[in-house]
Design a protein around this motif. Structure first.
Motif, short mmCIF file in Angstrom:
data_model
loop_
_atom_site.label_atom_id
_atom_site.label_comp_id
_atom_site.label_asym_id
_atom_site.label_seq_id
_atom_site.Cartn_x
_atom_site.Cartn_y
_atom_site.Cartn_z
N GLU A 1 -1.82 20.53 5.36
CA GLU A 1 -3.00 20.38 4.48
C GLU A 1 -2.66 19.77 3.13
OE1 GLU A 1 -5.05 24.09 3.74
OE2 GLU A 1 -5.96 23.30 1.90
N VAL A 2 -3.49 18.81 2.73
CA VAL A 2 -3.40 18.26 1.37
C VAL A 2 -4.65 18.64 0.59
CG1 VAL A 2 -3.04 16.20 0.00
CG2 VAL A 2 -2.34 16.20 2.37
N GLU A 3 -5.75 18.72 1.32
CA GLU A 3 -7.03 18.94 0.64
C GLU A 3 -7.94 19.79 1.51
OE1 GLU A 3 -8.83 15.36 -0.78
OE2 GLU A 3 -10.64 16.41 -1.41
N GLY A 4 -8.75 20.61 0.88
CA GLY A 4 -9.73 21.39 1.62
C GLY A 4 -11.14 20.96 1.23
N PHE B 1 5.44 21.42 -2.20
CA PHE B 1 4.31 21.62 -1.29
C PHE B 1 3.64 22.97 -1.58
CE2 PHE B 1 2.29 23.15 2.56
CZ PHE B 1 1.52 22.05 2.90
N ARG B 2 4.45 23.97 -1.81
CA ARG B 2 3.88 25.30 -2.08
C ARG B 2 4.54 25.86 -3.34
NH1 ARG B 2 0.73 27.90 0.89
NH2 ARG B 2 1.24 26.81 2.81
N MET B 3 3.79 25.88 -4.42
CA MET B 3 4.35 26.31 -5.69
C MET B 3 3.62 27.56 -6.20
SD MET B 3 4.00 22.51 -7.11
CE MET B 3 4.89 22.42 -8.64
N PHE C 1 0.73 25.47 -10.02
CA PHE C 1 0.44 24.11 -9.55
C PHE C 1 -0.84 23.62 -10.19
CE2 PHE C 1 -2.80 25.38 -6.38
CZ PHE C 1 -2.53 26.74 -6.28
N HIS D 1 -14.96 22.42 1.64
CA HIS D 1 -15.60 23.67 2.05
C HIS D 1 -17.07 23.68 1.68
CE1 HIS D 1 -11.37 24.84 0.65
NE2 HIS D 1 -11.31 24.81 1.96
N ARG E 1 -0.55 31.00 -8.03
CA ARG E 1 -0.61 31.92 -6.89
C ARG E 1 0.78 32.48 -6.65
NH1 ARG E 1 -4.50 28.59 -2.58
NH2 ARG E 1 -6.14 28.23 -4.11
N SER F 1 -11.34 20.19 -2.72
CA SER F 1 -10.26 20.80 -3.50
C SER F 1 -8.90 20.26 -3.05
CB SER F 1 -10.31 22.31 -3.29
OG SER F 1 -9.18 22.91 -3.85
N ILE F 2 -8.25 19.57 -3.96
CA ILE F 2 -6.96 18.95 -3.60
C ILE F 2 -5.91 19.32 -4.62
CG2 ILE F 2 -7.86 16.79 -4.63
CD1 ILE F 2 -5.87 15.29 -2.85
N ARG G 1 0.66 18.46 -4.17
CA ARG G 1 0.75 18.09 -2.75
C ARG G 1 0.45 16.63 -2.56
NH1 ARG G 1 -1.43 22.92 1.10
NH2 ARG G 1 -0.07 24.40 0.06
N GLU H 1 2.79 33.03 -4.36
CA GLU H 1 3.01 32.71 -2.95
C GLU H 1 4.16 33.54 -2.38
OE1 GLU H 1 1.25 30.81 -1.06
OE2 GLU H 1 0.13 29.47 -2.37
N ARG I 1 4.97 34.20 5.82
CA ARG I 1 3.54 34.37 6.01
C ARG I 1 3.30 34.39 7.50
NH1 ARG I 1 -0.10 30.43 2.47
NH2 ARG I 1 -1.43 30.56 4.30
N GLN J 1 -4.70 21.71 -9.60
CA GLN J 1 -5.73 21.35 -8.62
C GLN J 1 -6.71 20.34 -9.20
OE1 GLN J 1 -7.35 25.31 -7.69
NE2 GLN J 1 -6.58 25.05 -5.60
P1 ATP Z 1 -2.48 26.93 2.19
O1 ATP Z 1 -3.17 27.32 3.47
O2 ATP Z 1 -1.50 25.81 2.34
O3 ATP Z 1 -1.94 28.10 1.42
P2 ATP Z 1 -5.03 27.02 0.98
O4 ATP Z 1 -5.93 26.76 2.15
O5 ATP Z 1 -4.89 28.40 0.47
O6 ATP Z 1 -3.60 26.34 1.24
P3 ATP Z 1 -6.90 26.08 -0.92
O7 ATP Z 1 -7.17 27.42 -1.47
O8 ATP Z 1 -7.92 25.43 -0.05
O9 ATP Z 1 -5.49 26.09 -0.19
O10 ATP Z 1 -6.52 25.13 -2.13
C1 ATP Z 1 -6.91 23.78 -2.20
C2 ATP Z 1 -5.72 22.87 -2.36
O11 ATP Z 1 -4.86 23.31 -3.40
C3 ATP Z 1 -4.82 22.79 -1.13
O12 ATP Z 1 -5.32 21.88 -0.19
C4 ATP Z 1 -3.51 22.33 -1.73
O13 ATP Z 1 -3.50 20.92 -1.89
C5 ATP Z 1 -3.52 22.97 -3.09
N1 ATP Z 1 -2.69 24.19 -3.09
C6 ATP Z 1 -3.04 25.42 -2.69
N2 ATP Z 1 -2.02 26.28 -2.84
C7 ATP Z 1 -0.99 25.56 -3.35
C8 ATP Z 1 0.34 25.89 -3.74
N3 ATP Z 1 0.80 27.12 -3.65
N4 ATP Z 1 1.13 24.90 -4.21
C9 ATP Z 1 0.67 23.64 -4.32
N5 ATP Z 1 -0.58 23.28 -3.98
C10 ATP Z 1 -1.41 24.22 -3.51
#
Ligand code: ATP
Length: 517
Positions: free
Chosen positions: A331-334, A259-261, A264, A336, A249, A373-374, A378, A251, A100, A266
């Motif tokens: 990031e763990v949580e957003g 961490f990135r699946m 996953f 917005h 997603r 959103s968490i 993660r 990814e 990315r 939410q």
């Molecule tokens: P990143 O920038 O790491 O891709 P994001 O900003 O796209 O994350 P959000 O769309 O804000 O993430 O999603 C809210 C939360 O969902 C994130 O803070 C994270 O904890 C979780 N999350 C998002 N994508 C993933 C993923 N691919 N695997 C595991 N957890 C995820």
């Protein structure tokens, strides 16, 4: 030990102790998909309980929802995901590895940040008690030089993101000589946008089938149910709807364990407010969510807010809660402030009026929304990383000994109590089972009779069980047992009749909730 090595050990530990397995492992796995084992599922459920209760139980004006994963495909058109749920990807021509582009640049910024942290550590060592961190950050020339580099790169990066200028993003990667960690070269392709949504067909025949998407976030299920919940629950603004559920997603890069699946879970909450009040609520939820993280006791210094460089198309403010993972702050949580974007879009695309009648103003409007959103996974990784600990101990005869202990917050631990008969005879196993029978309706207990007591303690330490109880011959005479505390390894003799009360107090979620703001 290097942080990378700790992370590797943590991943191995998750497998060895039944927390997380690679999905489809006997078929060599499936990329970025994981299964939770016998202990993982318990920890995950406890994390979800902590979140759900803190949202729904502790807030009178927040209610729950469980919406379906499949939704009408127009929802994703209206939300902007079909057209704009993209990540910029770039390939290294030598290693053929895909990255990315934004993450490569963020990692470069993190490198400058690490340099500053190193300077701070050196300064603290040099000046001892007289060290004034704030002053040092303001005056040290090397810190200032690195800060300047961060600011310049930040600005260039966010301008490029906001202008959706993919050529400029590539140019930044080249200018900063960001290399592929595998090939070590700077031989990059163009940067391209890649849509992250998975799609599939719904319906029995190819002609009659509809393309549907696996939801990439749970939030849209909340938006399209706003009217249902508001009307049937007679909800008054401000109010929130909380939901826990799977999201998917595709990814581009998925190399950091859970961490990135690609599949996953939410935990999201959409809080509907009167227009114009959203930024106050945004600040309030920022504080509430940070206090939720900090209440677990993993160290306040390990958290920070990160303000977004680029606001999503729907947001007028956005911040991430970041935790210091072994691979850096991430990031763990957003949180917005999503304005009225989503509800307005659904109003337009569905043709249904999605509004709130404000009895005080005597008028209707589309509410504004603040979202928290968490990711469950993660959060799980945060809990595991914070709890995993290798300790040196004074062993018998002054010999050095080590133990691996998962210092999980007791309310989150999969098993609360292990009950161990000292020997497998003389009626001790029966007594141990009797104790379990008297507690099993209250919390998870485990019976453990194999190996020496010392080995059994170590096993429970590694799984994170906060209490072990040993039943010995004295127990049969006076109904007392030895209870051992995981973190201090202290042991005390206690009457069986007092056991439940003592454990219940330590593992109680109520204690955690009372720390929340
Ligand atoms: P990143 O920038 O790491 O891709 P994001 O900003 O796209 O994350 P959000 O769309 O804000 O993430 O999603 C809210 C939360 O969902 C994130 O803070 C994270 O904890 C979780 N999350 C998002 N994508 C993933 C993923 N691919 N695997 C595991 N957890 C995820």
């Amino acid at each position: 030990m290097a942080q990378e090595d700790i992370f590797k050990k943590l991943v191995a530990h998750c497998k060895e102790y039944g927390y997380v397995f690679q999905s489809s492992e006997i078929y060599d796995g499936l990329g970025a998909v994981y299964d939770y084992g016998q202990n993982g599922v318990e920890l995950k459920n406890n994390i979800k309980k902590y979140w759900w209760d803190s949202m729904v139980k502790l807030h009178e004006n927040v209610v729950g929802l469980d919406s379906a994963i499949f939704m009408h495909p127009t929802i994703w058109k209206a939300s902007g995901h079909v057209d704009a749920f993209n990540d910029p990807l770039v390939d290294n021509k030598d290693s053929k590895k895909r990255y990315r582009a934004d993450v490569l640049i963020e990692d470069q910024i993190a490198k400058f940040e690490t340099k500053i942290e190193k300077e701070v550590t050196k300064g603290a060592k040099r000046f001892g008690e007289a060290f004034d961190k704030a002053e040092f950050l303001k005056t040290n020339p090397r810190v200032l030089a690195n800060q300047e580099k961060i600011d310049v790169l930040h600005k260039r990066f966010s301008d490029a993101l906001n202008a959706n200028d993919l050529e400029e993003i590539r140019q930044i990667i080249i200018d900063y000589k960001i290399v592929c960690p595998i090939s070590g070269t700077c031989n990059w392709t163009d940067v391209r946008q890649f849509n992250l949504m998975f799609s599939t067909e719904m319906g029995s025949t190819a002609e009659g089938a509809n393309t549907v998407y696996l939801r990439p976030e749970t939030a849209q299920g909340i938006f399209v149910n706003y009217l249902n919940v508001q009307k049937t629950g007679r909800m008054k603004l401000p109010f929130g709807i909380a939901q826990i559920g799977k999201a998917f997603r595709n990814e581009i890069v998925a190399r950091q364990f859970i961490f990135r699946m690609r599949e996953f879970e939410q935990m999201e909450m959409q809080f509907f407010v009167k227009p114009g009040t959203e930024l106050d609520w945004f600040d309030k939820w920022k504080e509430t969510r940070m206090s939720w993280h900090k209440a677990l006791g993993f160290g306040d210094d390990n958290y920070r807010f990160h303000v977004h460089e680029k606001l999503a198309h729907y947001a007028n403010a956005a911040v991430d809660v970041e935790y210091r993972f072994p691979f850096g702050f991430k990031e763990v949580e957003g949180i917005h402030s999503r304005t009225d974007f989503d509800l307005k879009q659904h109003q337009e695309y569905s043709g249904k009026k999605i509004q709130y009648f404000d009895p005080e103003l005597g008028e209707s409007y589309v509410p504004y929304v603040v979202e928290t959103s968490i990711g469950v996974d993660r959060m799980f990784l945060q809990v595991m990383a914070a709890s995993y600990c290798e300790e040196e101990l004074e062993g018998a005869n002054g010999k050095k000994d080590t133990r691996v202990v998962l210092r999980l917050p007791a309310p989150l631990a999969p098993t609360k109590l292990a009950v161990m008969p000292l020997v497998k005879k003389d009626g001790l196993p029966d007594k141990a089972r009797e104790i379990i029978d008297s507690m099993k309706f209250d919390f998870n207990c485990q019976y453990d009779e194999k190996d020496s007591i010392g080995k059994r303690y170590r096993r429970q330490d590694a799984v994170g069980t906060p209490f072990c109880v040993t039943v010995d011959h004295q127990t049969l005479e006076d109904n007392t047992v030895t209870i051992r505390h995981r973190d201090t390894m202290e042991q005390e003799r206690i009457e069986i009749s007092k056991l439940k009360h003592m454990i219940a107090d330590e593992i109680s979620f109520t204690k955690l909730y009372s720390k929340l703001k």
